[in-house]
Structures are given as C-alpha cells and as structure tokens.
Write a protein that holds these residues in place. Sequence first.
Motif, PDB file in Angstrom:
ATOM      1  N   GLN A 160     -10.688 -36.815  -5.655  1.00  0.00           N
ATOM      2  CA  GLN A 160     -10.442 -36.213  -6.957  1.00  0.00           C
ATOM      3  C   GLN A 160      -9.153 -35.411  -6.963  1.00  0.00           C
ATOM      4  OE1 GLN A 160     -13.907 -33.726  -7.731  1.00  0.00           O
ATOM      5  NE2 GLN A 160     -12.860 -31.883  -7.017  1.00  0.00           N
ATOM      6  N   SER A 166     -12.334 -26.166 -12.468  1.00  0.00           N
ATOM      7  CA  SER A 166     -12.581 -27.596 -12.638  1.00  0.00           C
ATOM      8  C   SER A 166     -13.796 -27.871 -13.505  1.00  0.00           C
ATOM      9  CB  SER A 166     -12.751 -28.263 -11.271  1.00  0.00           C
ATOM     10  OG  SER A 166     -13.887 -27.751 -10.601  1.00  0.00           O
ATOM     11  N   VAL A 169     -13.666 -29.058 -19.240  1.00  0.00           N
ATOM     12  CA  VAL A 169     -13.481 -30.467 -19.582  1.00  0.00           C
ATOM     13  C   VAL A 169     -12.002 -30.847 -19.449  1.00  0.00           C
ATOM     14  CG1 VAL A 169     -13.691 -32.178 -21.435  1.00  0.00           C
ATOM     15  CG2 VAL A 169     -15.467 -30.443 -21.135  1.00  0.00           C
ATOM     16  N   ASP A 170     -11.753 -31.978 -18.835  1.00  0.00           N
ATOM     17  CA  ASP A 170     -10.403 -32.541 -18.649  1.00  0.00           C
ATOM     18  C   ASP A 170      -9.580 -31.831 -17.570  1.00  0.00           C
ATOM     19  OD1 ASP A 170     -10.884 -34.439 -20.647  1.00  0.00           O
ATOM     20  OD2 ASP A 170     -10.112 -33.117 -22.214  1.00  0.00           O
ATOM     21  N   ASN A 171     -10.197 -30.968 -16.764  1.00  0.00           N
ATOM     22  CA  ASN A 171      -9.476 -30.322 -15.661  1.00  0.00           C
ATOM     23  C   ASN A 171      -9.670 -31.043 -14.335  1.00  0.00           C
ATOM     24  OD1 ASN A 171      -8.591 -28.338 -17.408  1.00  0.00           O
ATOM     25  ND2 ASN A 171      -9.143 -26.646 -16.046  1.00  0.00           N
ATOM     26  N   LYS A 172     -10.321 -32.208 -14.375  1.00  0.00           N
ATOM     27  CA  LYS A 172     -10.605 -32.923 -13.132  1.00  0.00           C
ATOM     28  C   LYS A 172     -10.539 -34.424 -13.376  1.00  0.00           C
ATOM     29  CE  LYS A 172     -14.797 -32.449 -11.717  1.00  0.00           C
ATOM     30  NZ  LYS A 172     -15.945 -31.698 -11.156  1.00  0.00           N
ATOM     31  N   PHE A 173      -9.982 -35.155 -12.399  1.00  0.00           N
ATOM     32  CA  PHE A 173      -9.880 -36.614 -12.464  1.00  0.00           C
ATOM     33  C   PHE A 173     -10.447 -37.180 -11.171  1.00  0.00           C
ATOM     34  CE2 PHE A 173      -7.446 -40.482 -11.374  1.00  0.00           C
ATOM     35  CZ  PHE A 173      -7.743 -41.274 -12.477  1.00  0.00           C
ATOM     36  N   ARG A 194       3.341 -28.844 -16.596  1.00  0.00           N
ATOM     37  CA  ARG A 194       2.577 -30.038 -16.242  1.00  0.00           C
ATOM     38  C   ARG A 194       2.396 -30.101 -14.733  1.00  0.00           C
ATOM     39  NH1 ARG A 194       5.356 -35.260 -17.890  1.00  0.00           N
ATOM     40  NH2 ARG A 194       4.747 -36.191 -15.921  1.00  0.00           N
ATOM     41  N   TRP A 215      -2.424 -39.207 -12.183  1.00  0.00           N
ATOM     42  CA  TRP A 215      -2.956 -38.349 -13.246  1.00  0.00           C
ATOM     43  C   TRP A 215      -1.926 -37.274 -13.559  1.00  0.00           C
ATOM     44  CZ3 TRP A 215      -6.099 -33.405 -12.711  1.00  0.00           C
ATOM     45  CH2 TRP A 215      -6.692 -33.038 -13.929  1.00  0.00           C
ATOM     46  N   TYR A 217      -1.603 -33.688 -15.621  1.00  0.00           N
ATOM     47  CA  TYR A 217      -2.349 -32.617 -16.286  1.00  0.00           C
ATOM     48  C   TYR A 217      -1.386 -31.753 -17.087  1.00  0.00           C
ATOM     49  CZ  TYR A 217      -5.177 -28.427 -16.969  1.00  0.00           C
ATOM     50  OH  TYR A 217      -5.851 -27.366 -17.521  1.00  0.00           O
ATOM     51  N   LYS A 218      -1.715 -31.548 -18.392  1.00  0.00           N
ATOM     52  CA  LYS A 218      -0.892 -30.708 -19.258  1.00  0.00           C
ATOM     53  C   LYS A 218      -1.751 -29.674 -19.985  1.00  0.00           C
ATOM     54  CE  LYS A 218       2.545 -34.323 -20.203  1.00  0.00           C
ATOM     55  NZ  LYS A 218       3.246 -35.093 -21.273  1.00  0.00           N
ATOM     56  N   GLY A 219      -2.889 -29.326 -19.397  1.00  0.00           N
ATOM     57  CA  GLY A 219      -3.831 -28.416 -20.032  1.00  0.00           C
ATOM     58  C   GLY A 219      -3.431 -26.961 -19.948  1.00  0.00           C
TER      59      GLY A 219
END
Length: 258
Positions: A160, A166, A169-173, A194, A215, A217-219
């Motif tokens: 991961q 984490s 929501v959307d903080n983990k792939f 990012r 992946w 991440y831009k959260g």
Amino acid sequence: MQIQKDKMYAMLRKGMFGLFVVLDLFALKACSGPEGPQETPVQQSNRIIEFSGHQWLVRNSNNDKQGPGPNYFLDSEENVWVDDEGRLHLKIIKKEGIWYCSGISLLRSHGYTKYVMYASSRLDQIDENAVAGFFVYGNDTEEIDIEFSKWSKTENDNSQFAVQPSSVVDNKFRFNMEMENGLSTHFFDWKPDRIEFASFNGHVDVSLEEPLNHWVYKGADIPPDKEERLKINLWLFKGSSPSNNQEVEIIIDRIEIL
C-alpha cells in the motif's frame, strides 16, 4: 558557565551521541496499520550505522513493548546490519522465546524531495503477519508510507501507499505487487501540493521506466516540511508471531534521496 559548556562538548566528542539521540527520540515511530498510526513511546539507542552514504539511528525499545504492534525492538547486529556489499539487512529474530523487530531512522531531515528505495528481497512474500515500511514521519498525522504487508489476512493485497491519517477516505491506495524476482524499486516524491508514489519490478531508473503501480495524492493531508525523518522498519502486526514461526528478513540494496 564556559567550563560547563566545555565539559558538555567534550562528552559529545567522546562518542556519547547524546545530542543525536535527544534530537531523534521521536523519529523512530513506526508506520501505520490499516486502522491508522499507532503511538510509540520514547526509546533510547546509541547505535548508529552507515548505509547508502547516510547515518541512521538503530531502534531499541530497551525490553519494553512499543508501537506499532506493540513489539520489542532490538538494535543488535543480529537484527540490523550492513553487509560487505553495502546492503542493509533488517530482521525479526527470536531470542529466549521473544520476537524482536527492527528499524532505523535517518539522523537528519531532508524535506520535500524524492525518496527511492531499491529492495533486494521478496517484499511480496514476507510473512502475512509482518510489515515492512519505507516512510517519512513527523508525527501521527504527518506521515507518508510505502508498506508491504497482508495485515494478517491471507486474502489481502500485499502492498500500500498511504498518507496519514490513513483512515480518511482516499488517503490510502492498496495493491497487489507481484515481483518477478528479488529486486524491486519504490519511491514517493513529496511536494507541497502533491505526493507521487510508484513501484517497479527490478532495479530501474525511475525517471525512464513505466511503473507497475502508481498513485498521486493531492488531498488535504500532505505533511508540511518540518524536521521529519526517513525511516525503514520491519515489525509484527498486532505483535503476533510470524504465521510460520520463522524469522523474517528484508534486504535493501540502497536508498536515494534526489
């Protein structure tokens, strides 16, 4: 006052490493689990190793269980060493009926940049109760992780990318990495706006090869650049023994900080 300062300087010169340890007591907190980060108490260690052109503090929990897990961590040469080829070995070993995990932390911060790890062991085949982590940590909500584990569930994916917390929501792939051999390359590129993650088969030039897993991440939880540390560790999820009751080892050929 000057005499006191001179005495303190002399003590540090004699190899007591006190200043380094004080600055880095917070820095060996381990990676997150599926439920999010886990608190780690302060620990002491005086062992510093050289690996990939950098100095690293080796984790030691002084016979206390500490997060994540919780687990015992040992700074012995049986747990952590650099071989004649310059490769880092981290191992979970059993001594007198107790499992001891391992971890290292850079002595200095490098901030926004690209962190690349070249692995030389089958991270996709480590025991399902073990977790291998390559990560930057500032505090429990300022952390960037690449982790290899099935989190004690045989059917889980084995890898991961994550940004803490984490649990958001959307903080983990999560993904399933299938290595062709014992070699793989992984990076995260940390910028203010990012974070890019990628994994590759083999030891490759990450600027030229197409990744197996990718992946961006831009959260809202991108960590700020503040005295964080890069760390590598190997530990047991929820403090469980390895599922096959065998010692666990990972080998890292080198890391690059670009």
